[in-house]
Enzyme design. Structure first.
Site, PDB file in Angstrom:
ATOM      1  N   ALA A  49      35.165  11.716   2.974  1.00  0.00           N
ATOM      2  CA  ALA A  49      34.726  11.012   1.777  1.00  0.00           C
ATOM      3  C   ALA A  49      35.850  10.782   0.771  1.00  0.00           C
ATOM      4  O   ALA A  49      35.844   9.782   0.048  1.00  0.00           O
ATOM      5  CB  ALA A  49      33.584  11.789   1.115  1.00  0.00           C
ATOM      6  N   GLN A  52      34.392  10.045   8.920  1.00  0.00           N
ATOM      7  CA  GLN A  52      33.051  10.530   8.612  1.00  0.00           C
ATOM      8  C   GLN A  52      32.344   9.582   7.644  1.00  0.00           C
ATOM      9  O   GLN A  52      31.174   9.787   7.334  1.00  0.00           O
ATOM     10  CB  GLN A  52      33.129  11.932   8.002  1.00  0.00           C
ATOM     11  CG  GLN A  52      33.757  12.971   8.919  1.00  0.00           C
ATOM     12  CD  GLN A  52      33.915  14.311   8.241  1.00  0.00           C
ATOM     13  OE1 GLN A  52      32.993  15.108   8.161  1.00  0.00           O
ATOM     14  NE2 GLN A  52      35.117  14.564   7.717  1.00  0.00           N
ATOM     15  N   ILE A  64      30.721   6.042   6.038  1.00  0.00           N
ATOM     16  CA  ILE A  64      29.780   5.040   6.552  1.00  0.00           C
ATOM     17  C   ILE A  64      29.931   3.714   5.828  1.00  0.00           C
ATOM     18  O   ILE A  64      29.087   2.834   5.963  1.00  0.00           O
ATOM     19  CB  ILE A  64      28.319   5.541   6.411  1.00  0.00           C
ATOM     20  CG1 ILE A  64      27.976   5.854   4.947  1.00  0.00           C
ATOM     21  CG2 ILE A  64      28.091   6.776   7.284  1.00  0.00           C
ATOM     22  CD1 ILE A  64      26.517   6.242   4.713  1.00  0.00           C
ATOM     23  N   HIS A  76      29.593   9.084  11.700  1.00  0.00           N
ATOM     24  CA  HIS A  76      28.293   9.145  11.031  1.00  0.00           C
ATOM     25  C   HIS A  76      27.652   7.777  10.887  1.00  0.00           C
ATOM     26  O   HIS A  76      26.715   7.611  10.110  1.00  0.00           O
ATOM     27  CB  HIS A  76      28.441   9.833   9.673  1.00  0.00           C
ATOM     28  CG  HIS A  76      28.864  11.267   9.777  1.00  0.00           C
ATOM     29  ND1 HIS A  76      29.533  11.943   8.770  1.00  0.00           N
ATOM     30  CD2 HIS A  76      28.731  12.166  10.799  1.00  0.00           C
ATOM     31  CE1 HIS A  76      29.783  13.183   9.162  1.00  0.00           C
ATOM     32  NE2 HIS A  76      29.301  13.341  10.386  1.00  0.00           N
ATOM     33  N   CYS A 136      15.914  -2.811  13.714  1.00  0.00           N
ATOM     34  CA  CYS A 136      14.475  -2.610  13.789  1.00  0.00           C
ATOM     35  C   CYS A 136      14.180  -1.589  14.884  1.00  0.00           C
ATOM     36  O   CYS A 136      14.672  -1.724  16.006  1.00  0.00           O
ATOM     37  CB  CYS A 136      13.762  -3.932  14.075  1.00  0.00           C
ATOM     38  SG  CYS A 136      11.980  -3.748  14.360  1.00  0.00           S
ATOM     39  N   CYS A 177      11.785  -3.801  17.721  1.00  0.00           N
ATOM     40  CA  CYS A 177      12.312  -4.892  18.550  1.00  0.00           C
ATOM     41  C   CYS A 177      13.830  -4.884  18.669  1.00  0.00           C
ATOM     42  O   CYS A 177      14.397  -5.647  19.447  1.00  0.00           O
ATOM     43  CB  CYS A 177      11.843  -6.249  18.010  1.00  0.00           C
ATOM     44  SG  CYS A 177      12.665  -6.783  16.483  1.00  0.00           S
ATOM     45  N   THR A 228      38.936  15.188   3.351  1.00  0.00           N
ATOM     46  CA  THR A 228      37.759  15.849   3.895  1.00  0.00           C
ATOM     47  C   THR A 228      37.831  17.346   3.637  1.00  0.00           C
ATOM     48  O   THR A 228      38.902  17.954   3.711  1.00  0.00           O
ATOM     49  CB  THR A 228      37.601  15.603   5.412  1.00  0.00           C
ATOM     50  OG1 THR A 228      36.527  16.397   5.909  1.00  0.00           O
ATOM     51  CG2 THR A 228      38.871  15.917   6.168  1.00  0.00           C
ATOM     52  N   SER A 229      36.683  17.933   3.315  1.00  0.00           N
ATOM     53  CA  SER A 229      36.609  19.367   3.062  1.00  0.00           C
ATOM     54  C   SER A 229      36.655  20.173   4.346  1.00  0.00           C
ATOM     55  O   SER A 229      36.816  21.388   4.323  1.00  0.00           O
ATOM     56  CB  SER A 229      35.311  19.697   2.319  1.00  0.00           C
ATOM     57  OG  SER A 229      34.187  19.369   3.121  1.00  0.00           O
ATOM     58  N   ASN A 253      44.686  16.670   1.060  1.00  0.00           N
ATOM     59  CA  ASN A 253      43.415  16.798   0.349  1.00  0.00           C
ATOM     60  C   ASN A 253      43.672  17.286  -1.072  1.00  0.00           C
ATOM     61  O   ASN A 253      44.684  17.936  -1.343  1.00  0.00           O
ATOM     62  CB  ASN A 253      42.485  17.783   1.078  1.00  0.00           C
ATOM     63  CG  ASN A 253      41.023  17.540   0.771  1.00  0.00           C
ATOM     64  OD1 ASN A 253      40.557  16.399   0.791  1.00  0.00           O
ATOM     65  ND2 ASN A 253      40.285  18.596   0.483  1.00  0.00           N
TER      66      ASN A 253
END
Length: 242
Positions: free
Chosen positions: A26, A105, A107, A123, A131, A134, A193-194, A216
């Site tokens: 993140a 990680q 999105i 992720h 859907c 369908c 990232t942690s 980091n």
């Protein structure tokens, strides 16, 4: 002085690399205006009727579907965000033939927006929605303009984001591709990232090289394994690299 020396070392390692892999979280996107989950200002430190880690679970999605989507649209869709220096540098290294893969990680799709093509999204992505009945595809912009529980215009089925919720497994193909890339890497850079979320954090165990770099703002449980440790904003650090 030590920080500048570390950045010079990283610069040299990147120049010498022919199979660089970047593994990010993140913190790579916070400089693009997307809040992370675990920092002081992150989503996990804000107050909602239910904790965000509960809302973002499969069981909550099933039991409280509309509340899930209200939170999802309000707090996870940042479609106007733009790539920052870290995203752009990684895309440059891929064009130069240095970067083997980005394992993320996140999105938000910002790596692809910067021009990266080999992106392994552990992720999932807010830009893919399907859907459940369908299989029709809808993009993030379509999801953002929906209200309540999003329904497929074609068949009326529920449209679910292709993001991995708590209690859901990671996509096996994506995970295997990430393992394969990390095993091949001659330089592994881990940033933003942690390293607290598994199984993603366990991917470091597959690295076979001797140039593991951790970038980091705060310490991680894996700092002791790093061959090079750089503390600070990943965008600011990457903007100093060739």
């Amino acid at each position: 002085m030590e920080q500048q020396s570390n950045i010079q070392t990283l610069n040299r390692w990147v120049r010498e690399s022919h199979a660089l892999v970047f593994f990010g979280g993140a913190g790579v996107s916070t400089e693009s205006g997307i809040p992370d989950f675990r920092s002081v200002d992150g989503l996990y430190h804000q107050r909602y009727a239910d904790p965000p880690e509960t809302i973002l679970s499969h069981s909550y999605f099933k039991a409280h579907t509309q509340a899930f989507f209200d939170f999802y649209r309000d707090k996870l869709l940042y479609l106007k965000a733009q790539p920052n220096a870290a995203h752009n540098k990684l895309a440059q290294w891929e064009r130069e033939g240095k970067l083997l893969a980005v394992v993320t990680q996140n999105i938000d799709g910002l790596h692809q927006a910067a021009g990266s093509r080999r992106v392994l999204e552990l992720h999932g992505s807010v830009h893919r929605n399907h859907c459940v009945d369908c299989g029709a595809f809808y993009d993030g912009a379509w999801m953002a303009q929906t209200r309540g529980i999003p329904r497929c215009p074609a068949c009326g089925g529920l449209v679910k984001p292709d993001v991995v919720l708590y209690e859901e497994p990671l996509d096996g193909g994506t995970l295997q591709a990430a393992v394969s890339a990390i095993r091949q890497a001659d330089l592994l850079i881990v940033g933003g990232t942690s390293l607290a979320v598994y199984p993603a954090a366990g991917l470091l165990d597959y690295y076979r090289g001797h140039r593991l770099v951790l970038v980091n703002k705060t310490p991680t449980p894996q700092d002791g394994r790093a061959d090079l440790l750089i503390s600070g904003s990943i965008g600011a650090i990457f903007s100093q690299l060739d």
